[in-house]
Motif scaffolding. Sequence first.
Motif, mmCIF file in Angstrom:
data_model
loop_
_atom_site.group_PDB
_atom_site.id
_atom_site.type_symbol
_atom_site.label_atom_id
_atom_site.label_comp_id
_atom_site.label_asym_id
_atom_site.label_seq_id
_atom_site.Cartn_x
_atom_site.Cartn_y
_atom_site.Cartn_z
ATOM 1 N N ILE A 152 0.819 -0.706 0.020
ATOM 2 C CA ILE A 152 -0.151 0.309 -0.679
ATOM 3 C C ILE A 152 0.282 1.119 -0.002
ATOM 4 C CG2 ILE A 152 -1.599 1.292 1.636
ATOM 5 C CD1 ILE A 152 -3.008 -1.337 1.848
ATOM 6 N N ASP A 153 0.686 2.422 -0.609
ATOM 7 C CA ASP A 153 1.187 3.281 -1.002
ATOM 8 C C ASP A 153 1.581 4.684 0.555
ATOM 9 O OD1 ASP A 153 1.417 6.352 -1.615
ATOM 10 O OD2 ASP A 153 0.257 6.321 -3.075
ATOM 11 N N LYS A 194 -14.198 -4.456 -9.544
ATOM 12 C CA LYS A 194 -14.731 -3.158 -9.818
ATOM 13 C C LYS A 194 -14.396 -2.169 -9.016
ATOM 14 C CE LYS A 194 -18.409 -3.541 -12.631
ATOM 15 N NZ LYS A 194 -19.960 -3.291 -13.720
ATOM 16 N N TYR A 197 -11.281 -2.678 -7.763
ATOM 17 C CA TYR A 197 -9.950 -1.554 -8.773
ATOM 18 C C TYR A 197 -9.821 -0.134 -8.532
ATOM 19 C CZ TYR A 197 -8.406 -0.191 -13.248
ATOM 20 O OH TYR A 197 -7.653 0.660 -14.442
ATOM 21 N N ILE A 198 -11.241 0.254 -8.325
ATOM 22 C CA ILE A 198 -11.291 1.703 -8.111
ATOM 23 C C ILE A 198 -10.271 2.459 -6.625
ATOM 24 C CG2 ILE A 198 -12.101 3.956 -7.280
ATOM 25 C CD1 ILE A 198 -14.934 2.219 -8.397
ATOM 26 N N ILE A 199 -10.595 1.283 -5.818
ATOM 27 C CA ILE A 199 -9.330 2.034 -4.777
ATOM 28 C C ILE A 199 -8.077 0.803 -5.040
ATOM 29 C CG2 ILE A 199 -9.037 0.262 -2.313
ATOM 30 C CD1 ILE A 199 -11.932 0.475 -2.441
ATOM 31 N N GLU A 200 -7.772 0.369 -5.431
ATOM 32 C CA GLU A 200 -6.738 0.205 -5.397
ATOM 33 C C GLU A 200 -5.593 0.785 -6.525
ATOM 34 O OE1 GLU A 200 -6.891 -4.674 -5.871
ATOM 35 O OE2 GLU A 200 -4.798 -3.782 -7.114
ATOM 36 N N ASN A 201 -6.293 1.957 -7.195
ATOM 37 C CA ASN A 201 -6.310 2.618 -8.718
ATOM 38 C C ASN A 201 -6.484 3.717 -8.797
ATOM 39 O OD1 ASN A 201 -4.471 0.033 -9.877
ATOM 40 N ND2 ASN A 201 -5.994 -1.061 -10.196
ATOM 41 N N GLY A 202 -7.784 3.409 -8.126
ATOM 42 C CA GLY A 202 -7.982 5.459 -8.459
ATOM 43 C C GLY A 202 -8.547 5.612 -10.021
ATOM 44 N N ILE A 203 -9.156 6.819 -10.151
ATOM 45 C CA ILE A 203 -9.630 6.838 -11.216
ATOM 46 C C ILE A 203 -8.560 7.312 -12.362
ATOM 47 C CG2 ILE A 203 -11.881 6.379 -10.262
ATOM 48 C CD1 ILE A 203 -12.581 9.223 -11.349
ATOM 49 N N LYS A 204 -7.794 7.488 -11.571
ATOM 50 C CA LYS A 204 -7.428 8.485 -13.490
ATOM 51 C C LYS A 204 -6.893 7.901 -14.522
ATOM 52 C CE LYS A 204 -3.428 10.568 -11.987
ATOM 53 N NZ LYS A 204 -2.513 11.449 -11.602
ATOM 54 N N ASN A 205 -6.951 8.416 -15.635
ATOM 55 C CA ASN A 205 -5.957 7.764 -16.347
ATOM 56 C C ASN A 205 -4.553 7.640 -16.577
ATOM 57 O OD1 ASN A 205 -5.540 6.526 -19.353
ATOM 58 N ND2 ASN A 205 -6.903 7.643 -19.985
ATOM 59 N N LYS A 206 -3.899 6.337 -16.160
ATOM 60 C CA LYS A 206 -2.819 6.765 -16.112
ATOM 61 C C LYS A 206 -2.137 6.786 -17.693
ATOM 62 C CE LYS A 206 -3.860 5.323 -11.719
ATOM 63 N NZ LYS A 206 -4.485 5.215 -11.261
ATOM 64 N N LYS A 208 -2.931 8.471 -20.365
ATOM 65 C CA LYS A 208 -2.896 9.745 -20.989
ATOM 66 C C LYS A 208 -2.344 10.246 -21.825
ATOM 67 C CE LYS A 208 -5.516 14.562 -20.559
ATOM 68 N NZ LYS A 208 -5.402 15.276 -19.979
ATOM 69 N N PHE B 88 -11.410 16.309 -11.418
ATOM 70 C CA PHE B 88 -10.963 16.338 -10.068
ATOM 71 C C PHE B 88 -10.999 17.724 -9.693
ATOM 72 C CE2 PHE B 88 -8.967 12.577 -12.579
ATOM 73 C CZ PHE B 88 -8.963 11.995 -11.759
ATOM 74 N N ASP B 151 -9.152 12.312 -19.477
ATOM 75 C CA ASP B 151 -8.200 12.562 -17.835
ATOM 76 C C ASP B 151 -9.152 11.537 -17.011
ATOM 77 O OD1 ASP B 151 -8.264 15.403 -17.757
ATOM 78 O OD2 ASP B 151 -9.980 15.813 -17.676
ATOM 79 N N ASP B 153 -9.771 7.187 -16.275
ATOM 80 C CA ASP B 153 -9.586 5.680 -16.619
ATOM 81 C C ASP B 153 -10.810 5.367 -17.191
ATOM 82 O OD1 ASP B 153 -9.745 2.958 -17.171
ATOM 83 O OD2 ASP B 153 -7.939 3.075 -15.260
ATOM 84 N N ILE B 198 -6.272 9.952 -3.207
ATOM 85 C CA ILE B 198 -6.986 8.696 -2.892
ATOM 86 C C ILE B 198 -7.785 8.105 -4.142
ATOM 87 C CG2 ILE B 198 -8.393 6.462 -2.008
ATOM 88 C CD1 ILE B 198 -7.486 8.025 0.916
ATOM 89 N N ILE B 199 -8.865 9.060 -3.923
ATOM 90 C CA ILE B 199 -9.742 9.030 -5.753
ATOM 91 C C ILE B 199 -9.623 8.713 -7.007
ATOM 92 C CG2 ILE B 199 -10.985 9.998 -6.921
ATOM 93 C CD1 ILE B 199 -12.783 10.811 -4.091
ATOM 94 N N GLU B 200 -7.958 9.307 -7.539
ATOM 95 C CA GLU B 200 -7.286 9.649 -8.051
ATOM 96 C C GLU B 200 -6.869 8.393 -8.644
ATOM 97 O OE1 GLU B 200 -6.355 13.766 -8.826
ATOM 98 O OE2 GLU B 200 -5.103 13.306 -9.790
ATOM 99 N N ASN B 201 -5.998 8.457 -7.150
ATOM 100 C CA ASN B 201 -4.645 7.250 -7.718
ATOM 101 C C ASN B 201 -4.821 6.009 -6.957
ATOM 102 O OD1 ASN B 201 -3.011 9.156 -9.114
ATOM 103 N ND2 ASN B 201 -2.783 10.113 -6.835
ATOM 104 N N GLY B 202 -5.356 5.742 -6.195
ATOM 105 C CA GLY B 202 -6.114 4.493 -5.305
ATOM 106 C C GLY B 202 -4.734 4.685 -4.277
ATOM 107 N N ILE B 203 -5.041 3.313 -3.994
ATOM 108 C CA ILE B 203 -4.314 3.203 -2.443
ATOM 109 C C ILE B 203 -2.758 2.440 -2.654
ATOM 110 C CG2 ILE B 203 -5.904 3.702 -0.982
ATOM 111 C CD1 ILE B 203 -5.986 1.076 0.586
ATOM 112 N N ASN B 205 0.052 0.970 -3.720
ATOM 113 C CA ASN B 205 2.054 1.056 -4.061
ATOM 114 C C ASN B 205 2.547 1.507 -5.186
ATOM 115 O OD1 ASN B 205 4.269 2.078 -3.906
ATOM 116 N ND2 ASN B 205 4.760 0.931 -1.856
#
Lengths: 210, 210
Positions: A152-153, A194, A197-206, A208, B88, B151, B153, B198-203, B205
């Motif tokens: 975890i981050d 699903k 996935y959001i909790i792990e990775n968030g919703i930002k498009n990596k 981009k 965001f 922006d 995912d 958290i919302i953007e990147n998830g948690i 690592n």
Amino acid sequence: MPKNTFFNLPEDKREKILDSAIDEFAKYSYHKASINRIVKKSGIAKGSFYQYFEDKKDLYKYIIDISTQKKLKYLTYVMNNLNRLNFFQIVRELYLAGIKFAKDNPKLSEIANNFVRDTDSNLKDEILESGIKKSNNLFKQLLTQGIDNGDIDPNIDIDLVAYVITSLSISISEYFIKEVKGEDEMEIMAFVDKMLYIIENGIKNKNKGN
Amino acid sequence: MPKNTFFNLPEDKREKILDSAIDEFAKYSYHKASINRIVKKSGIAKGSFYQYFEDKKDLYKYIIDISTQKKLKYLTYVMNNLNRLNFFQIVRELYLAGIKFAKDNPKLSEIANNFVRDTDSNLKDEILESGIKKSNNLFKQLLTQGIDNGDIDPNIDIDLVAYVITSLSISISEYFIKEVKGEDEMEIMAFVDKMLYIIENGIKNKNKGN
DNA sequence: ATATAATATGACTACAAAGTCACATGACCT
DNA sequence: AGGTCATGTGACTTTGTAGTCATATTATAT
């Protein structure tokens, strides 16, 4: 706890009373729920009710208890594998179990959710001693471990994330029951994944490429 | 809507009635709240109350309305910059405004939160026509735009994320009021940014070097 | 069969709630 | 001053609540 007279009752009668009460508390909040309606639905006399239970709170406590016990049965797998699973796997199992419980016991689940969300802190304190804080602490512990493991981050705010994950666990089972209504196991798992996935990775498009 | 007699009242009297009612609804749920207590607190006669309001629901509706109007004022900046801000940034502003509103108007905020969380769907439907669905739709729209912009995912489930972000907006303002109680603007912003991170990147690592 | 203990009953109490209404008070106009 | 209309009032009605209790019923033991 109900009185002995209640447990001495023939099973079908006991079940009918419980079912009526569960119906009532699922439909109405604790304060709006009516003993009069419950006894009418159960086909017992008002006086009999007070042979079985101390008072309204006694019955409510008992039903919250039943709900908790039943939900715990769904969680045993997770509890028995706390060491073997990593944080995300544990959260996944917890959410899965939570949704399955809600699907199999919609009324009990609703009662429990209403209880957790209720703002009457006096009532809450009388019924359970910081049960929510307990589950919150479980997540905090798991998060700390997860950071140590490197899963975890380390930049996250542990308290905040624990709070979020706890409140999400209610939200997602409610959302699933209301909006998804999936029938088979696979659908539930897909839904939980699903969410995870959001909790792990968030919703930002990596990816981009602006 | 209250009757004309209410709006014809001298301001201090009107304020006293409203304050008493807000106190009452902040302390008790709609059903547990008592007109008798409200009139006693306001120092008016029971009969006078019914000169001012149609009934209990009329008063409650009006207070929900006041709360909504006040919160909307906090949200105007966001609303005026929907095109200029990305997803965001909008969520950040919305959360920020939500917390500020809760900090400045703790009772109104509590009443509104209880209203949203209340399970009495009849009452809800009578008071607002799908107001929550509306805000949910705003997020859905923004999410779709965000995906088009690159922006966000594209793998996420829009409905689910919209639901999560909506329910988080309540959770985080409650969490902030209860646990953080930050005093200055900077602290609120830092808190919101942590949430948004958290919302953007998830948690998870992402730098894990196992 | 009789006595004793356990359980069933619903009319009842005490209370609090929302909402009503006949009447009182006050303001304002003529 | 007299009349009219809006506002103020609290005792009252109706309804529903949680909880009680004297009595009836039933089961059990002797």
